[in-house]
Design a protein around this motif. Structure first.
Motif, PDB file in Angstrom:
ATOM      1  N   VAL A 147       0.880  -1.172   0.000  1.00 53.13           N
ATOM      2  CA  VAL A 147       0.000   0.000   0.000  1.00 53.13           C
ATOM      3  C   VAL A 147       0.917   1.221   0.000  1.00 53.13           C
ATOM      4  CG1 VAL A 147      -1.781   1.294   1.235  1.00 53.13           C
ATOM      5  CG2 VAL A 147      -1.834  -1.213   1.207  1.00 53.13           C
ATOM      6  N   ARG A 148       0.921   1.907  -1.136  1.00 58.49           N
ATOM      7  CA  ARG A 148       1.861   3.015  -1.336  1.00 58.49           C
ATOM      8  C   ARG A 148       1.096   4.345  -1.338  1.00 58.49           C
ATOM      9  NH1 ARG A 148       4.153   4.038  -7.414  1.00 58.49           N
ATOM     10  NH2 ARG A 148       4.813   6.183  -7.124  1.00 58.49           N
ATOM     11  N   GLU A 149       1.601   5.325  -0.566  1.00 55.18           N
ATOM     12  CA  GLU A 149       1.003   6.669  -0.594  1.00 55.18           C
ATOM     13  C   GLU A 149       1.287   7.243  -1.981  1.00 55.18           C
ATOM     14  OE1 GLU A 149      -0.270  10.502  -0.296  1.00 55.18           O
ATOM     15  OE2 GLU A 149       1.774  10.014  -0.890  1.00 55.18           O
ATOM     16  N   LEU A 150       0.263   7.855  -2.602  1.00 59.14           N
ATOM     17  CA  LEU A 150       0.401   8.127  -4.034  1.00 59.14           C
ATOM     18  C   LEU A 150       0.420   9.593  -4.439  1.00 59.14           C
ATOM     19  CD1 LEU A 150       0.636   6.247  -6.458  1.00 59.14           C
ATOM     20  CD2 LEU A 150      -1.818   6.445  -6.778  1.00 59.14           C
ATOM     21  N   VAL A 151      -0.071  10.467  -3.601  1.00 58.81           N
ATOM     22  CA  VAL A 151      -0.188  11.854  -4.080  1.00 58.81           C
ATOM     23  C   VAL A 151       0.597  12.846  -3.221  1.00 58.81           C
ATOM     24  CG1 VAL A 151      -2.382  11.513  -5.269  1.00 58.81           C
ATOM     25  CG2 VAL A 151      -2.407  12.174  -2.876  1.00 58.81           C
ATOM     26  N   GLY A 152       1.518  12.346  -2.398  1.00 53.72           N
ATOM     27  CA  GLY A 152       2.309  13.254  -1.561  1.00 53.72           C
ATOM     28  C   GLY A 152       3.778  12.855  -1.593  1.00 53.72           C
ATOM     29  N   GLY A 153       4.520  13.391  -0.610  1.00 56.93           N
ATOM     30  CA  GLY A 153       5.932  13.027  -0.488  1.00 56.93           C
ATOM     31  C   GLY A 153       6.810  13.707  -1.517  1.00 56.93           C
ATOM     32  N   ILE A 154       7.973  13.137  -1.721  1.00 61.50           N
ATOM     33  CA  ILE A 154       9.033  13.801  -2.487  1.00 61.50           C
ATOM     34  C   ILE A 154       8.656  14.038  -3.960  1.00 61.50           C
ATOM     35  CG2 ILE A 154      10.278  11.706  -3.129  1.00 61.50           C
ATOM     36  CD1 ILE A 154      12.878  13.226  -2.292  1.00 61.50           C
ATOM     37  N   TYR A 155       7.776  13.194  -4.528  1.00 60.70           N
ATOM     38  CA  TYR A 155       7.414  13.373  -5.935  1.00 60.70           C
ATOM     39  C   TYR A 155       6.574  14.632  -6.144  1.00 60.70           C
ATOM     40  CZ  TYR A 155       9.039   8.586  -6.756  1.00 60.70           C
ATOM     41  OH  TYR A 155       9.795   7.438  -6.835  1.00 60.70           O
ATOM     42  N   PHE A 156       5.944  15.103  -5.065  1.00 63.68           N
ATOM     43  CA  PHE A 156       5.083  16.282  -5.191  1.00 63.68           C
ATOM     44  C   PHE A 156       5.608  17.453  -4.355  1.00 63.68           C
ATOM     45  CE2 PHE A 156       2.438  12.734  -6.416  1.00 63.68           C
ATOM     46  CZ  PHE A 156       1.748  13.223  -7.511  1.00 63.68           C
ATOM     47  N   GLY A 157       6.738  17.270  -3.673  1.00 60.90           N
ATOM     48  CA  GLY A 157       7.265  18.318  -2.797  1.00 60.90           C
ATOM     49  C   GLY A 157       7.987  19.407  -3.572  1.00 60.90           C
ATOM     50  N   GLU A 158       8.414  20.419  -2.818  1.00 61.35           N
ATOM     51  CA  GLU A 158       9.145  21.533  -3.439  1.00 61.35           C
ATOM     52  C   GLU A 158      10.404  20.980  -4.113  1.00 61.35           C
ATOM     53  OE1 GLU A 158      11.425  25.572  -1.977  1.00 61.35           O
ATOM     54  OE2 GLU A 158      10.489  24.254  -0.494  1.00 61.35           O
ATOM     55  N   LYS A 159      10.691  21.492  -5.300  1.00 60.61           N
ATOM     56  CA  LYS A 159      11.911  21.041  -5.974  1.00 60.61           C
ATOM     57  C   LYS A 159      12.545  22.216  -6.703  1.00 60.61           C
ATOM     58  CE  LYS A 159       9.392  18.000  -8.233  1.00 60.61           C
ATOM     59  NZ  LYS A 159       9.742  16.647  -8.215  1.00 60.61           N
ATOM     60  N   GLY A 160      13.786  22.128  -6.995  1.00 61.03           N
ATOM     61  CA  GLY A 160      14.392  23.238  -7.721  1.00 61.03           C
ATOM     62  C   GLY A 160      15.888  23.068  -7.905  1.00 61.03           C
ATOM     63  N   ARG A 161      16.460  24.099  -8.491  1.00 63.16           N
ATOM     64  CA  ARG A 161      17.901  24.124  -8.742  1.00 63.16           C
ATOM     65  C   ARG A 161      18.418  25.514  -8.446  1.00 63.16           C
ATOM     66  NH1 ARG A 161      20.647  20.891 -13.237  1.00 63.16           N
ATOM     67  NH2 ARG A 161      19.543  18.939 -13.141  1.00 63.16           N
ATOM     68  N   ASP A 162      19.651  25.627  -8.004  1.00 63.04           N
ATOM     69  CA  ASP A 162      20.284  26.950  -7.973  1.00 63.04           C
ATOM     70  C   ASP A 162      21.795  26.771  -8.041  1.00 63.04           C
ATOM     71  OD1 ASP A 162      21.577  26.928  -5.353  1.00 63.04           O
ATOM     72  OD2 ASP A 162      19.543  26.958  -4.529  1.00 63.04           O
ATOM     73  N   ASN A 163      22.467  27.847  -8.289  1.00 62.99           N
ATOM     74  CA  ASN A 163      23.934  27.760  -8.238  1.00 62.99           C
ATOM     75  C   ASN A 163      24.489  28.999  -7.557  1.00 62.99           C
ATOM     76  OD1 ASN A 163      23.601  29.563 -10.258  1.00 62.99           O
ATOM     77  ND2 ASN A 163      24.910  28.535 -11.755  1.00 62.99           N
ATOM     78  N   LYS A 164      23.787  29.357  -6.439  1.00 67.30           N
ATOM     79  CA  LYS A 164      24.182  30.554  -5.689  1.00 67.30           C
ATOM     80  C   LYS A 164      25.654  30.497  -5.291  1.00 67.30           C
ATOM     81  CE  LYS A 164      19.702  30.969  -3.519  1.00 67.30           C
ATOM     82  NZ  LYS A 164      19.048  30.352  -2.397  1.00 67.30           N
ATOM     83  N   SER A 165      26.122  29.310  -4.922  1.00 65.69           N
ATOM     84  CA  SER A 165      27.496  29.197  -4.458  1.00 65.69           C
ATOM     85  C   SER A 165      28.480  29.005  -5.618  1.00 65.69           C
ATOM     86  CB  SER A 165      27.599  28.012  -3.505  1.00 65.69           C
ATOM     87  OG  SER A 165      27.171  26.863  -4.189  1.00 65.69           O
ATOM     88  N   GLY A 166      27.951  29.083  -6.843  1.00 63.48           N
ATOM     89  CA  GLY A 166      28.816  28.864  -7.998  1.00 63.48           C
ATOM     90  C   GLY A 166      28.890  27.401  -8.372  1.00 63.48           C
ATOM     91  N   VAL A 167      28.246  26.549  -7.556  1.00 63.33           N
ATOM     92  CA  VAL A 167      28.215  25.115  -7.858  1.00 63.33           C
ATOM     93  C   VAL A 167      26.752  24.752  -8.088  1.00 63.33           C
ATOM     94  CG1 VAL A 167      28.693  22.804  -6.953  1.00 63.33           C
ATOM     95  CG2 VAL A 167      30.156  24.725  -6.308  1.00 63.33           C
ATOM     96  N   GLU A 168      26.465  24.030  -9.159  1.00 65.97           N
ATOM     97  CA  GLU A 168      25.078  23.666  -9.469  1.00 65.97           C
ATOM     98  C   GLU A 168      24.517  22.753  -8.372  1.00 65.97           C
ATOM     99  OE1 GLU A 168      23.594  24.978 -12.064  1.00 65.97           O
ATOM    100  OE2 GLU A 168      21.763  23.783 -12.206  1.00 65.97           O
ATOM    101  N   GLU A 169      23.337  23.128  -7.853  1.00 62.19           N
ATOM    102  CA  GLU A 169      22.684  22.300  -6.825  1.00 62.19           C
ATOM    103  C   GLU A 169      21.258  21.996  -7.255  1.00 62.19           C
ATOM    104  OE1 GLU A 169      22.688  23.730  -2.811  1.00 62.19           O
ATOM    105  OE2 GLU A 169      24.739  24.475  -3.001  1.00 62.19           O
ATOM    106  N   ALA A 170      20.715  20.895  -6.751  1.00 65.79           N
ATOM    107  CA  ALA A 170      19.313  20.567  -7.004  1.00 65.79           C
ATOM    108  C   ALA A 170      18.733  19.979  -5.735  1.00 65.79           C
ATOM    109  CB  ALA A 170      19.212  19.559  -8.143  1.00 65.79           C
ATOM    110  N   PHE A 171      17.431  20.164  -5.528  1.00 64.71           N
ATOM    111  CA  PHE A 171      16.812  19.596  -4.323  1.00 64.71           C
ATOM    112  C   PHE A 171      15.374  19.169  -4.591  1.00 64.71           C
ATOM    113  CE2 PHE A 171      14.056  23.169  -3.377  1.00 64.71           C
ATOM    114  CZ  PHE A 171      14.678  24.209  -4.059  1.00 64.71           C
ATOM    115  N   ASP A 172      14.918  18.164  -3.825  1.00 63.82           N
ATOM    116  CA  ASP A 172      13.538  17.677  -3.848  1.00 63.82           C
ATOM    117  C   ASP A 172      13.164  17.453  -2.392  1.00 63.82           C
ATOM    118  OD1 ASP A 172      13.122  16.749  -6.895  1.00 63.82           O
ATOM    119  OD2 ASP A 172      15.162  16.267  -6.260  1.00 63.82           O
TER     120      ASP A 172
END
Ligand code: NAD
Length: 357
Positions: free
Chosen positions: A134-159
């Motif tokens: 029984v898998r939770e289907l409409v929440g969690g990391i697949y639907f959470g905030e996600k993005g990319r930045d390179n504020k520190s000059g290094v490419e980063e990504a998060f979920d």
């Protein structure tokens, strides 16, 4: 009785396996005297080709006028270049959200007659196994905030993996209720030794568990659960877990059953509406050859009869038909067993239908 079913065949082998399920449903309708009214709807790549949208508004409207959706599969190389929102797979996520089906139920069954098709050692699985994720289907990391930045000059990504207690409670209740109908054993899988979201998960599952004292509840960390499934799948009955962990564990289980083509799934929410689909994708490599295994789609139709229409006897008759055909030594070419009598997609569906009585 009369039941309205939206039929979304989709792409690749989707139409072939869904046609197999319709052959079986027609037989159920004849034997048990029900009327199934099918409304064909376009999804995925086919819908994109016709109206530039993998999940057109008309499809959602027609689905909302139905009592359940029988879904094939979507996707294929032809549409891989499209941006995320136009890709065929968007239809699945969009439908799950539109129908608010938050609970994904994936039975993992190794039929005893297919034991040698499993990569596990025969002494572990010679009598098969029967568990259910029984898998939770409409929440969690697949639907959470996600993005990319390179504020520190290094490419980063998060979920971000984020769950609230209400989301955990409703999926936990769904799993406990299922466990009550099965062998009264529930294993909740998380990573509570590391993740804050898993600590809340465990806390809420324990709290919900107090309402189901007859169900034996245990907790496992995801890494251990992945190991235990290979060591002895028979120790499990119902496995409750988050969206991402469920995604991974259910694919692992599909391998243990001998073929991904055998496994059904149901996505359900509060009411009786549900989305029923085999767990496999559109398998473009075998499209149009009449060799796709229709059993995952056929068993998904059985889950639909049971959950959305409360037709338990009819669902059982389909499972009996599938078992019977396997016991007679028939299979499809994806099941690697010496001496098996190979049938095509349509022929397999016809034989299962014949064995429904
Ligand atoms: P897949 O499940 O389509 O295929 C994986 C392997 O399993 C292939 O070798 C295929 O031939 C085989 N297989 C799958 N279903 C089978 C069946 N019924 N009978 C016999 N063999 C079967 O996964 P993939 O190759 O990673 O993905 C193909 C496409 O499907 C991609 O576009 C992907 O995005 C899409 N996809 C869709 C869904 C869905 O619609 N729910 C799910 C997964 C992948």
């Amino acid at each position: 009785m009369k039941f309205k079913i939206a039929v979304a065949k989709g792409d690749g082998v989707g139409p072939e396996v869904v046609d197999g399920a319709l052959i079986v449903l027609d037989r159920v309708s004849n034997v048990f005297g029900h009327e199934f009214e099918y409304t064909q709807v376009m999804v995925g790549g086919e819908a994109y080709d016709h109206c530039n949208d993998p999940l057109p508004a008309e499809t959602i409207e027609k689905i909302q006028e139905s009592q359940a959706v029988l879904f094939g599969a979507v996707g294929g190389d032809k549409w891989d270049h499209l941006p995320g929102d136009l890709r065929p797979e968007k239809a699945i996520l969009g439908l799950r959200q539109a129908l608010n089906v938050y609970s994904n139920i994936r039975p993992g069954i190794l039929f005893p007659s297919f034991a040698t098709a499993s990569p596990l050692k025969q002494e572990i699985i010679k009598n098969g196994f029967d568990l259910c994720v029984v898998r939770e289907l409409v929440g969690g990391i697949y639907f959470g905030e996600k993005g990319r930045d390179n504020k520190s000059g290094v490419e980063e990504a998060f979920d971000v993996e984020r769950y609230n207690e209400n989301e955990i409670e409703r999926i936990a209740r769904s799993a406990f209720q299922l466990a009550m109908k099965r062998r009264m054993k529930l294993t909740s899988v998380d990573k509570a030794n590391v993740l804050e979201s898993s600590k809340l998960w465990r806390q809420v599952v324990d709290r919900v568990g107090k309402d189901y004292p007859m169900v034996e509840l245990s907790h496992l960390y995801i890494d251990n659960a992945a190991m235990q499934l290979i060591k002895d799948p028979n120790q499990f009955d119902v496995i409750l877990t988050s969206n991402i962990f469920g995604d991974i564990l259910s694919d692992e289980i599909s391998m243990l059953t001998g073929s991904i083509g055998l496994l059904p799934s149901a996505s359900i929410g509060e009411g009786t509406m549900g989305l029923y689909e085999p767990i496999h994708g559109s398998a473009p490599d075998i499209q149009g050859k009449n060799i796709a295994n229709p059993v995952g789609a056929i068993l998904s139709a059985a889950m639909m009869l049971e959950h959305s229409f409360n037709l338990k006897k009819e669902a059982e008759a389909i499972r009996f038909g599938v078992n019977k055909v396997f016991e007679l030594g028939y299979g499809t070419s994806d099941i690697k067993i010496d001496g098996i009598k190979i049938l095509g997609t349509k022929e397999m569906a016809d034989l299962i239908a014949k064995n429904i009585c």
